[in-house]
Structure formats: C-alpha cells, structure tokens
Design a protein around this motif. Sequence first.
Motif, PDB file in Angstrom:
ATOM      1  N   LEU A   1     -23.945  75.784  46.898  1.00 40.45           N
ATOM      2  CA  LEU A   1     -23.387  75.248  45.652  1.00 40.45           C
ATOM      3  C   LEU A   1     -23.839  76.080  44.450  1.00 40.45           C
ATOM      4  O   LEU A   1     -23.079  76.308  43.503  1.00 40.45           O
ATOM      5  CB  LEU A   1     -23.839  73.790  45.493  1.00 40.45           C
ATOM      6  CG  LEU A   1     -22.957  72.930  44.600  1.00 40.45           C
ATOM      7  CD1 LEU A   1     -21.580  72.764  45.222  1.00 40.45           C
ATOM      8  CD2 LEU A   1     -23.589  71.563  44.385  1.00 40.45           C
ATOM      9  N   THR A   2     -25.092  76.525  44.511  1.00 37.43           N
ATOM     10  CA  THR A   2     -25.635  77.339  43.417  1.00 37.43           C
ATOM     11  C   THR A   2     -24.896  78.668  43.315  1.00 37.43           C
ATOM     12  O   THR A   2     -24.632  79.159  42.220  1.00 37.43           O
ATOM     13  CB  THR A   2     -27.143  77.581  43.649  1.00 37.43           C
ATOM     14  OG1 THR A   2     -27.760  76.349  43.968  1.00 37.43           O
ATOM     15  CG2 THR A   2     -27.810  78.151  42.422  1.00 37.43           C
TER      16      THR A   2
ATOM     17  N   LEU B   1     -24.838  80.525  39.582  1.00 38.28           N
ATOM     18  CA  LEU B   1     -26.241  80.529  39.152  1.00 38.28           C
ATOM     19  C   LEU B   1     -27.100  81.381  40.069  1.00 38.28           C
ATOM     20  O   LEU B   1     -28.271  81.620  39.803  1.00 38.28           O
ATOM     21  CB  LEU B   1     -26.774  79.093  39.115  1.00 38.28           C
ATOM     22  CG  LEU B   1     -26.102  78.202  38.067  1.00 38.28           C
ATOM     23  CD1 LEU B   1     -26.459  76.740  38.300  1.00 38.28           C
ATOM     24  CD2 LEU B   1     -26.503  78.632  36.666  1.00 38.28           C
TER      25      LEU B   1
ATOM     26  N   ARG C   1     -19.172  79.597  33.405  1.00 38.83           N
ATOM     27  CA  ARG C   1     -19.698  78.260  33.723  1.00 38.83           C
ATOM     28  C   ARG C   1     -19.284  77.256  32.659  1.00 38.83           C
ATOM     29  O   ARG C   1     -18.866  76.145  32.961  1.00 38.83           O
ATOM     30  CB  ARG C   1     -21.231  78.299  33.812  1.00 38.83           C
ATOM     31  CG  ARG C   1     -21.763  79.089  34.987  1.00 38.83           C
ATOM     32  CD  ARG C   1     -23.211  78.719  35.287  1.00 38.83           C
ATOM     33  NE  ARG C   1     -24.137  79.146  34.246  1.00 38.83           N
ATOM     34  CZ  ARG C   1     -24.715  80.350  34.203  1.00 38.83           C
ATOM     35  NH1 ARG C   1     -24.448  81.250  35.140  1.00 38.83           N
ATOM     36  NH2 ARG C   1     -25.550  80.657  33.240  1.00 38.83           N
ATOM     37  N   LEU C   2     -19.403  77.679  31.401  1.00 37.27           N
ATOM     38  CA  LEU C   2     -19.108  76.763  30.304  1.00 37.27           C
ATOM     39  C   LEU C   2     -17.653  76.297  30.350  1.00 37.27           C
ATOM     40  O   LEU C   2     -17.366  75.125  30.148  1.00 37.27           O
ATOM     41  CB  LEU C   2     -19.408  77.469  28.973  1.00 37.27           C
ATOM     42  CG  LEU C   2     -19.300  76.642  27.696  1.00 37.27           C
ATOM     43  CD1 LEU C   2     -20.260  75.469  27.755  1.00 37.27           C
ATOM     44  CD2 LEU C   2     -19.614  77.508  26.476  1.00 37.27           C
TER      45      LEU C   2
ATOM     46  N   PHE D   1     -20.931  70.679  36.111  1.00 39.06           N
ATOM     47  CA  PHE D   1     -22.012  70.414  37.069  1.00 39.06           C
ATOM     48  C   PHE D   1     -22.437  68.953  37.012  1.00 39.06           C
ATOM     49  O   PHE D   1     -22.586  68.379  35.933  1.00 39.06           O
ATOM     50  CB  PHE D   1     -23.240  71.267  36.738  1.00 39.06           C
ATOM     51  CG  PHE D   1     -23.055  72.741  36.984  1.00 39.06           C
ATOM     52  CD1 PHE D   1     -23.242  73.270  38.260  1.00 39.06           C
ATOM     53  CD2 PHE D   1     -22.724  73.603  35.946  1.00 39.06           C
ATOM     54  CE1 PHE D   1     -23.098  74.638  38.489  1.00 39.06           C
ATOM     55  CE2 PHE D   1     -22.572  74.958  36.173  1.00 39.06           C
ATOM     56  CZ  PHE D   1     -22.759  75.483  37.446  1.00 39.06           C
TER      57      PHE D   1
ATOM     58  N   PHE E   1     -25.591  66.680  38.691  1.00 37.63           N
ATOM     59  CA  PHE E   1     -26.830  66.888  39.446  1.00 37.63           C
ATOM     60  C   PHE E   1     -27.364  65.576  39.982  1.00 37.63           C
ATOM     61  O   PHE E   1     -27.139  64.511  39.401  1.00 37.63           O
ATOM     62  CB  PHE E   1     -27.913  67.501  38.549  1.00 37.63           C
ATOM     63  CG  PHE E   1     -27.444  68.697  37.770  1.00 37.63           C
ATOM     64  CD1 PHE E   1     -27.391  69.947  38.360  1.00 37.63           C
ATOM     65  CD2 PHE E   1     -27.056  68.573  36.444  1.00 37.63           C
ATOM     66  CE1 PHE E   1     -26.972  71.053  37.639  1.00 37.63           C
ATOM     67  CE2 PHE E   1     -26.642  69.668  35.715  1.00 37.63           C
ATOM     68  CZ  PHE E   1     -26.596  70.920  36.313  1.00 37.63           C
ATOM     69  N   GLN E   2     -28.144  65.709  41.053  1.00 35.28           N
ATOM     70  CA  GLN E   2     -28.818  64.537  41.610  1.00 35.28           C
ATOM     71  C   GLN E   2     -29.748  63.888  40.571  1.00 35.28           C
ATOM     72  O   GLN E   2     -29.795  62.681  40.424  1.00 35.28           O
ATOM     73  CB  GLN E   2     -29.630  64.962  42.841  1.00 35.28           C
ATOM     74  CG  GLN E   2     -30.471  63.853  43.422  1.00 35.28           C
ATOM     75  CD  GLN E   2     -31.228  64.326  44.653  1.00 35.28           C
ATOM     76  OE1 GLN E   2     -31.022  65.433  45.157  1.00 35.28           O
ATOM     77  NE2 GLN E   2     -32.097  63.474  45.159  1.00 35.28           N
TER      78      GLN E   2
ATOM     79  N   ASN F   1     -30.315  65.440  34.811  1.00 33.35           N
ATOM     80  CA  ASN F   1     -30.576  66.552  33.892  1.00 33.35           C
ATOM     81  C   ASN F   1     -29.959  66.366  32.508  1.00 33.35           C
ATOM     82  O   ASN F   1     -29.364  67.277  31.941  1.00 33.35           O
ATOM     83  CB  ASN F   1     -30.068  67.869  34.483  1.00 33.35           C
ATOM     84  CG  ASN F   1     -31.000  68.389  35.550  1.00 33.35           C
ATOM     85  OD1 ASN F   1     -32.209  68.228  35.435  1.00 33.35           O
ATOM     86  ND2 ASN F   1     -30.446  68.989  36.581  1.00 33.35           N
TER      87      ASN F   1
ATOM     88  N   ARG G   1     -20.291  64.655  30.763  1.00 33.79           N
ATOM     89  CA  ARG G   1     -20.672  65.986  30.291  1.00 33.79           C
ATOM     90  C   ARG G   1     -19.976  67.078  31.109  1.00 33.79           C
ATOM     91  O   ARG G   1     -19.551  68.097  30.573  1.00 33.79           O
ATOM     92  CB  ARG G   1     -22.190  66.144  30.382  1.00 33.79           C
ATOM     93  CG  ARG G   1     -22.669  67.503  29.897  1.00 33.79           C
ATOM     94  CD  ARG G   1     -24.176  67.600  29.869  1.00 33.79           C
ATOM     95  NE  ARG G   1     -24.735  67.560  31.214  1.00 33.79           N
ATOM     96  CZ  ARG G   1     -26.037  67.599  31.469  1.00 33.79           C
ATOM     97  NH1 ARG G   1     -26.905  67.660  30.482  1.00 33.79           N
ATOM     98  NH2 ARG G   1     -26.474  67.550  32.710  1.00 33.79           N
TER      99      ARG G   1
ATOM    100  N   ASP H   1     -24.107  67.985  43.240  1.00 26.81           N
ATOM    101  CA  ASP H   1     -25.148  68.041  44.260  1.00 26.81           C
ATOM    102  C   ASP H   1     -25.781  66.658  44.377  1.00 26.81           C
ATOM    103  O   ASP H   1     -26.438  66.197  43.445  1.00 26.81           O
ATOM    104  CB  ASP H   1     -26.209  69.083  43.869  1.00 26.81           C
ATOM    105  CG  ASP H   1     -27.176  69.370  45.021  1.00 26.81           C
ATOM    106  OD1 ASP H   1     -26.943  68.867  46.136  1.00 26.81           O
ATOM    107  OD2 ASP H   1     -28.149  70.099  44.793  1.00 26.81           O
TER     108      ASP H   1
END
Lengths: 229, 369
Positions: free
Chosen positions: A51-52, A57, A84-85, A90, A92-93, A96, A157, A169
Amino acid sequence: MNSLVEVKNISKTFGSGHTAVKAVDNVSFSVKDGEIALIMGPSGSGKTTLLTIIGTLLSPDSGSVFINGLEVTALSKRKLPDVRLKKIGFIFQSFNLLSSLNVLENVAIVLELMGTRSRKAKQQAQKLLEELGLGNRLKYNVANLSGGEKQRVSIARALVTNPAVVLADEPTANLDSKSGHKVMELLRNIAKQEGKGVIIVTHDMRLKDIADKTFWIEDGKLREHSPLQ
Amino acid sequence: MIPLARRNLLAEKAKFLTTAFGTGVSILMMLAILGIYFGAINAAKAIPQNSGAKYWVVQTGSADMYHTFSILPAGMQEKLEQIDGVEKAAPLINHATRIKVGDDLITSAVIGYEINSGLGAPWDIVSGQNIKNYGEIVVDRSMAIKNNIEINDIVEVGNKTFKVVGFSGDTNTFVFQYVFIPLKDALEAFETSHTVNYYLLKTSGNVDKDTLDKKVASLVKNAMVKESAEISDANVAVIKTSFLPIIAFLIIIGLFAGMTVIGVTVYTTTSERAREFGVLKAIGIKNTRLFRIVLQQAFVISIVGFFAGVLLYFLVQFLAYKWMPELTFALDIKYYVYILLLTLLMSVLASIVSIRKVLSIDPALVFKA
Ligand SMILES: Nc1ncnc2c1ncn2[C@@H]1O[C@H](COP(=O)(O)OP(=O)(O)OP(=O)(O)O)[C@@H](O)[C@H]1O
Ligand SMILES: [Mg+2]
C-alpha cells in the motif's frame, strides 16, 4: 471502465544478505473506477508495504505503478507530493489527525494545501463533514472524538480533495463493530457513488462483504481469491 | 489560512508559556548584562558631560578622572575669565576619600565645586534640594540608600561636618559614588588651599580650542585645555579596559545560553510533532510550506520570549532601583533591536536544524500504528 490503479510486477526487498526480507514479490493487479479491492493476509505478509508503494511513499525495487494513467514510479521524488495531494486519499488505522486542529480544520487544511482559499476550504470541508454525520462536531478538538468519529474525520480528509484513488490501511481495526460497519458503508459509497478506486488492506473479514475483488497476500506474493472461496 | 504553527504552540498553553518564559529569561540575561555595561559607561561619562563646561583646564598629561591626576594652582579663575570667549571659569576639586557616616567610613569621590558658578554642580537632584549654603552636602542616591543616609543627617568629610540636603541621581559608578560639597569647604576639609584639580570653562560663541589652549598655557603653568567630551572618553576608556573583558565574556556566554535555549526550544517543539509533520508529508504538503510552519513556530516563540524578556528586564531594573541601587542600567534602543534580530537569527538557525529533521521524517511511518 479505466484502470485507476495499475500495479505491474512490483517487488520490494528490505535489508540484504541473509537478513533480507522480500516484503513484496512480483505483485500485479489493477483496480477500476467504482471498484473496491481488498487485500488480506497474515501479519508481516507485505500488505502495508504494498500500500505504501502504491501511495508513492516508498519506491519499489522493480516494477511500476500507474495512478489514473500516470506512471508514478517513473516520476522524480520532487513531483510525488503533488500526486499524493491531488490523486490519492489516505485512510490510516491510527487516524493520524492533527491534534492541534479542530475537526473542520483537519479537513480544510488539505484543501488549503492545494491552494483553495481558506473560507472556501472551510465551506467545502463543512459540507462533507455534514454528509458524514459530523455536522455537530465541527469545532471539536479531535482528541475528544470517539474512534469511529475520528475515522470519519479522516475519511472526510481523504475525500475532500476528490482524489481518484483511496488507500485504506486497516480502516476498521481500531473501531467497535458498529463504527466499523459505518466506515464500511462509507467506503462502499466512495466507490459506488463517487466512482473512485478503493484499495483496502485489512485483517477484518467483514470487509469482504463490500469488496469487488479480494486478494490474498502471503510472503509478499499476491493471488486473487476466486469469488467461490 | 489555518494557523497551524500557532495552533501547535497554543495546543499546550502551559508548555508554551514555560518555553516563552525560558526564552524570556535568556533575553533578560543578555539585556541585563548589556544594560549594566552601558550603565557603567554612562556613569563614567556623567561628571564631565554634566559639568556645564565645554572645556576643562587640566594639568598636562592628565587624561581621565580615575587613573591620572591633575593638580593646578588655586585662584586662577579670574585670570582665566579674562580670556576672550570665556564667560565663566570655576575651580573643581575631585578628591577620593573616605567619608564618615555615623561609625562607618565610606569610600567616595568628593566633588568640590564653586556654588555661585554652578559649574560642576550635581545636575539631577532626586530628593531634597541642591546645595545653597556652605556646610551642605549632596550625596549619591544609591550610596544614601545603601548606608541609610537621610536628608538632614550629618556626615564628616575630611575634618569638617556637613548637613545632607539632597540626593543626586546618575552619580554612581559601581566602584564608588560621588558626593558634592562647596569648593570653599573642600579646600578647607582637605587642607589644600593652594591647589585645585581642574578649572571648568564656560565659553560663549565659537571659541577655538587651540587658541584657548595656548592662552591657558601661557597663564597657568603645566596646564592644557581639554573638551569635556575628551575627558568622558578617557573615563570610558578606563572602564572599558577594566570592565570590558569580563563583560564581553559574560555577554558571549549569555548570548550562547540564550540562543541555545531558543534553539533547543524550537527544535523540541518541532520534534514533538514529527509524526504529524510526517502525516502532512504523506498527504502531500510542499516542503516550502513545511518550512514556513516550522519557521513561524520559531518566530512566535522568539518574539513572545523577547517581549517577556524585555518586561522582565524592566521589572529587574525597577527592583534594582529599590533594592540594589548601586546597579545602574542603561541600554540604547538599538541594542533591543540587535537582541531581537539575534533572537530571530537564532530561531532561523534552529529552524534549519529542525526542518532538516522534518525533511528526514519518512512519511511512510504514518502507516505504522
Ligand atoms: N522499513 C522496513 N525495513 C525493514 N523491514 C521492513 C520494513 N517495513 C516492513 N518490513 C518488513 O517487511 C515485511 C512486511 O511488512 P508489512 O508491514 O508490509 O506487513 P503487513 O502485512 O502490513 O503486516 P501487519 O498485518 O502486521 O500490518 C515484514 O517482515 C516487515 O518486518
Ligand atoms: Mg500493516
């Protein structure tokens, strides 16, 4: 239908010699718009690494990744933040979120990074948060939210910039079953209503219910589950 | 624009205040050391600058009022007043001695001045009044406070007694303080009726120094003319050579300490949020924007710290005025600006170190729980 994500023969090894770990081993697959791909596998199998790499990333040792037709693995490092922007959301678990900003600001700041004016960014963020049922939490300190609320903020977001692809993720791992279901429903809407490509990495079997295709990864090798299994 | 830098700082108010206070104390240290240094310099200039005379007649070879001595024959003032352009000439005694207050002996510099001319008189009477009659004395304010001298007290100078009529400000040089008595009394008290130390010349119009010097030399043996500014410069030079190395050393240490506090503060403020900066990088923030955020955090800390430091400095001056009157402070506005600029420079340097850390953060860490 276009392939929003196309992964071709990706490999990634960490370390060298006999401590080398082949985290991703010659993986290929693709995700079309409106499609949810689920990647499952035991711990340490290479899910996050994969995934990264798709999220630009981490660069793979070999192979290529196309996002919305653009070969991101061929781009210089300097160009990646912009990709990415604009193209990737994204989730996240561990959510963040930015702890010093309130709910509305956590979402609006991403639009500001894209150059949207502050007032407009806040209006757009507010609209989206209201759709996600967080209209009464706009000024809340994110630390005071429940896990499910936090994940909905992070979904807002990820979506507010209208990216082509959403990468998640373990989006339900830190949530109780009710919040988990709500998040699943949202992820499904993202694909079905918004026509985005969604890739979810998880241990959570429930997510199979919303997936269009499910992959199994083990020792870095990916294979597709037949719908019968 | 969402003020992320400010939000980051204000998210933990107590910590922010502690940080700003720590920076403020460092700023205070720098301001105070500089202030004391310039206070001493000002004190060294004070007597010549406020003497009311542009020219001083001194013994040849005399330069400053501390290390070099000047002895001239008494009674020359009328002759000096004959010189073209000299409006008034008045003798001055400058005599370091111990004066007796109660049972205590206090080292001080006694200025004997001609009370009718006013040249050499104390210029800043902070309480009481100036000398009007013989037998009166004005003592330095800090000396009065330190030694519990009050108005109307009787003190002894040489073999004479004097009544304290006023306290003077601006007459404390750290090492000793000035007291003022009438010239006639000084000549008697020190039994030196044939000699004085200086003559103060009040001139009118454009008097040429060289011409004045020649005329004075022809009237008074071994005498020369100096501008009062030359004497204050010589006084300052003495203070500088004795004081400056220590002060310079302290200032350098102070600057380093202050700058280190600011640097460490900025650095830790950034490091604490390494993960959140990583999140912003993963989302796709531009490096320039990241740098701006780090720099803004640094500037806010520095500027709030600077004003805290200035406030503390004013407070320290106020307290010193009351409780440690022998400390005098003087600081030109430009030094505040220098310190502010230095502080900002340091926060930029610290930001560069911080930003290197931020840039080195691997955004992939956002996937780690
Ligand atoms: N930066 C790294 N350096 C070295 N080894 C790494 C690094 N990242 C991952 N690995 C290794 O690569 C393998 C795959 O890790 P990865 O995080 O992708 O697994 P995962 O499937 O996401 O596991 P989990 O379900 O526990 O999150 C593991 O053996 C891991 O130790
Ligand atoms: Mg993982």
